[in-house]
Structure formats: structure tokens, C-alpha cells
Enzyme design. Structure first.
Site, PDB file in Angstrom:
ATOM      1  N   SER A 159      -3.747 -10.254   7.569  1.00 20.05           N
ATOM      2  CA  SER A 159      -4.599  -9.077   7.458  1.00 20.05           C
ATOM      3  C   SER A 159      -5.852  -9.211   8.306  1.00 20.05           C
ATOM      4  O   SER A 159      -6.606  -8.261   8.440  1.00 20.05           O
ATOM      5  CB  SER A 159      -4.965  -8.837   5.999  1.00 20.05           C
ATOM      6  OG  SER A 159      -5.278 -10.039   5.365  1.00 20.05           O
ATOM      7  N   HIS A 210       1.148  -6.058  10.699  1.00 21.61           N
ATOM      8  CA  HIS A 210       0.358  -5.983   9.468  1.00 21.61           C
ATOM      9  C   HIS A 210       0.840  -4.808   8.615  1.00 21.61           C
ATOM     10  O   HIS A 210       0.556  -3.651   8.918  1.00 21.61           O
ATOM     11  CB  HIS A 210      -1.135  -5.852   9.815  1.00 21.61           C
ATOM     12  CG  HIS A 210      -2.008  -5.839   8.616  1.00 21.61           C
ATOM     13  ND1 HIS A 210      -3.202  -5.165   8.564  1.00 21.61           N
ATOM     14  CD2 HIS A 210      -1.861  -6.412   7.390  1.00 21.61           C
ATOM     15  CE1 HIS A 210      -3.748  -5.330   7.379  1.00 21.61           C
ATOM     16  NE2 HIS A 210      -2.953  -6.083   6.642  1.00 21.61           N
ATOM     17  N   GLU A 260       0.453  -1.722  11.255  1.00 21.63           N
ATOM     18  CA  GLU A 260      -0.584  -2.015  12.250  1.00 21.63           C
ATOM     19  C   GLU A 260      -0.046  -3.153  13.130  1.00 21.63           C
ATOM     20  O   GLU A 260       0.155  -4.263  12.635  1.00 21.63           O
ATOM     21  CB  GLU A 260      -1.851  -2.437  11.507  1.00 21.63           C
ATOM     22  CG  GLU A 260      -3.033  -2.705  12.378  1.00 21.63           C
ATOM     23  CD  GLU A 260      -4.316  -2.918  11.550  1.00 21.63           C
ATOM     24  OE1 GLU A 260      -5.368  -2.445  11.988  1.00 21.63           O
ATOM     25  OE2 GLU A 260      -4.259  -3.564  10.489  1.00 21.63           O
ATOM     26  N   ASN A 279      -8.649  -3.198   8.134  1.00 19.09           N
ATOM     27  CA  ASN A 279      -9.572  -3.993   7.312  1.00 19.09           C
ATOM     28  C   ASN A 279     -10.988  -4.027   7.862  1.00 19.09           C
ATOM     29  O   ASN A 279     -11.941  -4.287   7.129  1.00 19.09           O
ATOM     30  CB  ASN A 279      -9.024  -5.405   7.113  1.00 19.09           C
ATOM     31  CG  ASN A 279      -7.929  -5.396   6.064  1.00 19.09           C
ATOM     32  OD1 ASN A 279      -8.010  -4.649   5.101  1.00 19.09           O
ATOM     33  ND2 ASN A 279      -6.909  -6.207   6.270  1.00 19.09           N
TER      34      ASN A 279
HETATM   35  N1  CAA Z   1       7.753  -1.216  -4.394  1.00 19.68           N
HETATM   36  C1  CAA Z   1       8.473  -0.092  -4.202  1.00 19.68           C
HETATM   37  N2  CAA Z   1       8.042   1.152  -4.531  1.00 19.68           N
HETATM   38  C2  CAA Z   1       6.818   1.258  -5.101  1.00 19.68           C
HETATM   39  C3  CAA Z   1       6.005   0.122  -5.342  1.00 19.68           C
HETATM   40  C4  CAA Z   1       6.521  -1.143  -4.969  1.00 19.68           C
HETATM   41  N3  CAA Z   1       5.826  -2.280  -5.141  1.00 19.68           N
HETATM   42  N4  CAA Z   1       4.857   0.557  -5.903  1.00 19.68           N
HETATM   43  C5  CAA Z   1       4.933   1.908  -5.998  1.00 19.68           C
HETATM   44  N5  CAA Z   1       6.108   2.321  -5.505  1.00 19.68           N
HETATM   45  C6  CAA Z   1       6.549   3.720  -5.356  1.00 19.68           C
HETATM   46  C7  CAA Z   1       7.041   4.323  -6.637  1.00 19.68           C
HETATM   47  O1  CAA Z   1       8.429   4.102  -6.817  1.00 19.68           O
HETATM   48  C8  CAA Z   1       6.742   5.792  -6.449  1.00 19.68           C
HETATM   49  O2  CAA Z   1       7.742   6.403  -5.661  1.00 19.68           O
HETATM   50  P1  CAA Z   1       8.081   7.960  -5.812  1.00 19.68           P
HETATM   51  O3  CAA Z   1       6.781   8.707  -5.740  1.00 19.68           O
HETATM   52  O4  CAA Z   1       8.996   8.230  -4.669  1.00 19.68           O
HETATM   53  O5  CAA Z   1       8.716   8.079  -7.138  1.00 19.68           O
HETATM   54  C9  CAA Z   1       5.476   5.785  -5.610  1.00 19.68           C
HETATM   55  O6  CAA Z   1       5.402   4.491  -4.991  1.00 19.68           O
HETATM   56  C10 CAA Z   1       4.263   6.024  -6.448  1.00 19.68           C
HETATM   57  O7  CAA Z   1       4.250   5.027  -7.485  1.00 19.68           O
HETATM   58  P2  CAA Z   1       3.774   5.298  -8.963  1.00 19.68           P
HETATM   59  O8  CAA Z   1       4.066   6.735  -9.355  1.00 19.68           O
HETATM   60  O9  CAA Z   1       4.275   4.245  -9.870  1.00 19.68           O
HETATM   61  O10 CAA Z   1       2.237   5.009  -8.901  1.00 19.68           O
HETATM   62  P3  CAA Z   1       1.131   5.748  -8.110  1.00 19.68           P
HETATM   63  O11 CAA Z   1       1.412   7.189  -7.909  1.00 19.68           O
HETATM   64  O12 CAA Z   1      -0.103   5.357  -8.818  1.00 19.68           O
HETATM   65  O13 CAA Z   1       1.177   5.061  -6.678  1.00 19.68           O
HETATM   66  C11 CAA Z   1       0.500   3.441  -5.127  1.00 19.68           C
HETATM   67  C12 CAA Z   1       1.032   3.698  -6.511  1.00 19.68           C
HETATM   68  C13 CAA Z   1       1.569   3.837  -4.093  1.00 19.68           C
HETATM   69  C14 CAA Z   1       0.243   1.954  -5.040  1.00 19.68           C
HETATM   70  C15 CAA Z   1      -0.791   4.333  -4.901  1.00 19.68           C
HETATM   71  O14 CAA Z   1      -1.685   4.131  -5.955  1.00 19.68           O
HETATM   72  C16 CAA Z   1      -1.490   4.043  -3.611  1.00 19.68           C
HETATM   73  O15 CAA Z   1      -1.101   4.525  -2.557  1.00 19.68           O
HETATM   74  N6  CAA Z   1      -2.576   3.235  -3.685  1.00 19.68           N
HETATM   75  C17 CAA Z   1      -3.309   2.800  -2.511  1.00 19.68           C
HETATM   76  C18 CAA Z   1      -2.566   1.668  -1.886  1.00 19.68           C
HETATM   77  C19 CAA Z   1      -3.238   1.187  -0.652  1.00 19.68           C
HETATM   78  O16 CAA Z   1      -4.279   1.649  -0.220  1.00 19.68           O
HETATM   79  N7  CAA Z   1      -2.609   0.182  -0.046  1.00 19.68           N
HETATM   80  C20 CAA Z   1      -3.156  -0.448   1.127  1.00 19.68           C
HETATM   81  C21 CAA Z   1      -4.054  -1.554   0.721  1.00 19.68           C
HETATM   82  S1  CAA Z   1      -4.795  -2.302   2.125  1.00 19.68           S
HETATM   83  C22 CAA Z   1      -3.643  -3.361   2.648  1.00 19.68           C
HETATM   84  O17 CAA Z   1      -2.578  -3.543   2.119  1.00 19.68           O
HETATM   85  C23 CAA Z   1      -4.053  -4.099   3.857  1.00 19.68           C
HETATM   86  C24 CAA Z   1      -4.703  -5.388   3.644  1.00 19.68           C
HETATM   87  O18 CAA Z   1      -4.607  -6.221   4.524  1.00 19.68           O
HETATM   88  C25 CAA Z   1      -5.504  -5.712   2.474  1.00 19.68           C
END
Ligand code: CAA
Length: 294
Positions: A121, A142, A154, A192
Site C-alpha cells: 500500500s 495495489h 492502482e 493512500n
Molecule cells: N468478499 C466478497 N464480497 C464482499 C466482501 C468480501 N470480503 N465484503 C463485502 N462484500 C460484498 C457483499 O457480498 C455485498 O455484495 P452485494 O451488494 O452484491 O450483495 C457488498 O460487498 C456489500 O456488502 P454488505 O452489504 O455486507 O456491506 P456494506 O454494504 O456495508 O459494504 C463494504 C461493505 C463493501 C466494505 C463497504 O462498506 C465499503 O465500500 N466500504 C469502504 C471500503 C473501502 O474504502 N475500501 C478501501 C480501503 S483503502 C485500501 O484498501 C487501500 C489501502 O492500502 C489501505
């Protein structure tokens, strides 16, 4: 030469590694996932199974496609398994020395045409590439968490990454269903570089008593349409990961604006690492977990 990728290796079976392996297998690739820790490997495989079964139950994946994907996936504790893979994606702990060691070992076992990618990251791709004899074939891939869900990839070009390697990985990203952005190799890359100062600022707002954690998160969720507030997101990513990325930004760019908030440092010191430990900024009842699917 631009390569047609058929087999993908993934090093690391944690939240990111298992998510990448799942995505690649469901996208039609042969995948080998390697983790030196047998228990971690079992847990990673369980995560993949439960995530795939959830997709079947929701009607998003047919049973036959899921069965085929699981058949294309194999697991091992040995890096030697990567002798035939076209691309190896490293997704282990965010520690530069450990990653360099793994890249040096991958360089020895992977075939000479293979591309070695890192899911780091924030760590320099150029420096990881320097640990190998093939710096032109080392690149950053990434993924965002969770890899099967988030649309973005990314791609990070190291100082010596070749055009062929870049084009190959861009083609692979499209076959994985991702939208690509391309970053040069500077600390934090694009996402990031922007995300972590926001998370850090949210910690400063909490630390200095501007508002409660709930109001800070609600402010950003409803005020700017983010799916999660910054503190909730930090717990989801892992507070240790956020801290390590901030240190890379602070050290690499030398600007005090990236200085990690003392409250974030204190939480990490106390083992409050976020969802994976059951406690971070928030407490999570029940079994410690990394997200609702794991
Ligand atoms: N594996 C597979 N599918 C998943 C999953 C996983 N681990 N987690 C969630 N999903 C899927 C669910 O099956 C669901 O699919 P459908 O809508 O098609 O049914 C969808 O994602 C939404 O899940 P939920 O309804 O259970 O939960 P939610 O609506 O609260 O969404 C989330 C969960 C997708 C994590 C959402 O909250 C979100 O987008 N959060 C922000 C995530 C984010 O910003 N990620 C980037 C972080 S930064 C990074 O990663 C970079 C770094 O270097 C730090």
C-alpha cells in the site's frame, strides 16, 4: 514481450491475499496461494469458501462456476510452487525488509519471464525491484480491501518497470474486472497519499476533542457520501496498517503534515488494531474478525 497470463501466484493468505486469490480464481485463472504458516493458509482458504458460498446463496455466482473456480485454486506452504506461474502477487505484511527477502526468493524460484507484483500500500516498488535480478518485471498491483468487491486497481510503475510488464498487468487488471489508475513510485502512491491524511486528521479531531467518534464518522458518511466514516474505515483497514503507511509518508516526504496522531500510535501500542482484533476505535462484539464476511 507482452504476456498472456494463465496462472497466477499469490504470496500471503490474509485478508488481501485470500481476496486476490478468490478474485483471480473466479475470473478464470489458475491460482496457487502460498503462505508459510499452515494455519493462516487454512484460514485464508476458509475465507474464500465462505465468501464464494455467500455469493452463490445471493445468486451472484452459479454453483458450477464456483466449483470450477475452487478447482483452479491450490494452496501450498512452499514458494517453489511458483515455478510455473506467469505473475506472482505478493500480499504479505507491510514490512520492507520482509518483502525484500520474499522478492529475492521469488526471483530465484519464478520462471525468468514471470512478473513479480506487490500489493504493497505504500512501500517503494523501485526498492523491492532492486532485491531481484529482474527489476523491469517488478510492478505494484495495489488492490483495495475487499479485493473481490472494490472496482479499483492502482498500478505502480517502479523506476525500472518495463512497458511490456505494465501493459501485461494492465491487461490482467481488466480481465479481473478492475478499473486501472496508474501511479508513479512515490510514497503512498495516489490513494493512500490522499486517504491516510484524511484518516489521520479524523484521529486528530477525536484526540483534540472536536467531536465524538460517531459524529466524526457520521459527518463524513452523510456529509460527503463516503460508505464508511474515516475512523470506521481505519478499523476496517487495520490501525497498524494505517500507522505504517503514515510513517512511510512522513519519512518519505519529510513533511510534518503526515506526522501520525498520538492517539493512533497509542491505540496501536495497546493492540487496538481494529476489526481484526475485535477492538480499535470501536469495539466489535463476538469473534474478532476482519470484516463482516470473514
Ligand atoms: N468478499 C466478497 N464480497 C464482499 C466482501 C468480501 N470480503 N465484503 C463485502 N462484500 C460484498 C457483499 O457480498 C455485498 O455484495 P452485494 O451488494 O452484491 O450483495 C457488498 O460487498 C456489500 O456488502 P454488505 O452489504 O455486507 O456491506 P456494506 O454494504 O456495508 O459494504 C463494504 C461493505 C463493501 C466494505 C463497504 O462498506 C465499503 O465500500 N466500504 C469502504 C471500503 C473501502 O474504502 N475500501 C478501501 C480501503 S483503502 C485500501 O484498501 C487501500 C489501502 O492500502 C489501505
Amino acid at each position: 514481450m507482452v504476456m498472456v497470463v494463465r496462472e497466477i501466484g499469490v504470496v500471503g493468505s490474509g485478508q488481501m491475499g485470500s481476496g486476490i486469490a478468490q478474485l483471480a480464481a473466479v475470473s478464470g485463472f489458475h491460482v496457487v496461494m502460498v503462505d508459510s504458516d499452515e494455519n493462516a493458509l487454512k484460514k485464508g482458504l476458509q475465507n474464500i469458501h465462505s465468501s464464494i458460498h455467500r455469493a452463490i446463496n445471493k445468486g451472484q455466482l452459479s454453483k458450477s462456476v464456483a466449483d470450477d473456480a475452487l478447482q483452479r485454486l491450490r494452496c501450498s506452504t512452499s514458494l517453489q510452487e511458483f515455478h510455473s506461474t506467469d505473475v506472482v502477487i505478493e500480499a504479505i505484511v507491510e514490512n520492507e525488509n520482509v518483502k525484500k527477502q520474499v522478492f529475492s526468493e521469488l526471483d530465484k524460484v519464478a520462471k525468468s519471464s514471470a512478473i513479480l507484483a506487490s500489493n504493497t500500500s505504500s512501500i517503494s516498488i523501485t526498492r523491492l525491484a532492486a532485491a531481484t535480478s529482474r527489476p523491469g518485471q517488478v510492478i505494484g498491483m495495489h488492490f483495495m480491501n475487499p479485493p473481490p468487491v472494490m472496482k479499483l486497481l492502482e498500478i505502480v510503475r517502479g523506476a525500472q518497470t518495463s512497458e511490456d510488464a505494465f501493459v501485461t498487468i494492465k491487461g490482467l487488471a481488466h480481465r479481473l474486472g478492475k478499473t486501472v489508475i496508474c501511479s508513479q513510485d512515490y510514497p503512498g502512491f495516489i490513494v493512500n497519499r490522499i486517504l491516510m491524511p484524511m484518516i489521520n486528521e479524523a484521529f486528530y479531531a477525536l484526540y483534540t476533542g472536536v467531536a465524538t467518534k460517531e459524529d466524526i464518522d457520521t459527518g463524513m458518511k452523510l456529509g460527503t457520501n463516503h460508505p464508511m466514516g474515516p475512523l470506521e474505515l481505519a478499523d476496517f483497514i487495520g490501525l497498524d496498517i494505517c500507522l505504517s503507511i503514515l510513517k512511510v509518508l512522513h519519512d518519505g516526504l519529510g513533511d510534518s503534515k503526515y506526522c501520525p496522531c498520538p492517539l493512533l500510535v497509542q491505540y496501536v501500542d495497546a493492540g487496538r488494531l481494529g476489526r481484526k482484533r475485535g477492538i480499535g476505535v470501536y469495539s466489535y462484539s463476538g469473534t474478532p474478525k476482519s470484516n463482516s464476511h470473514l
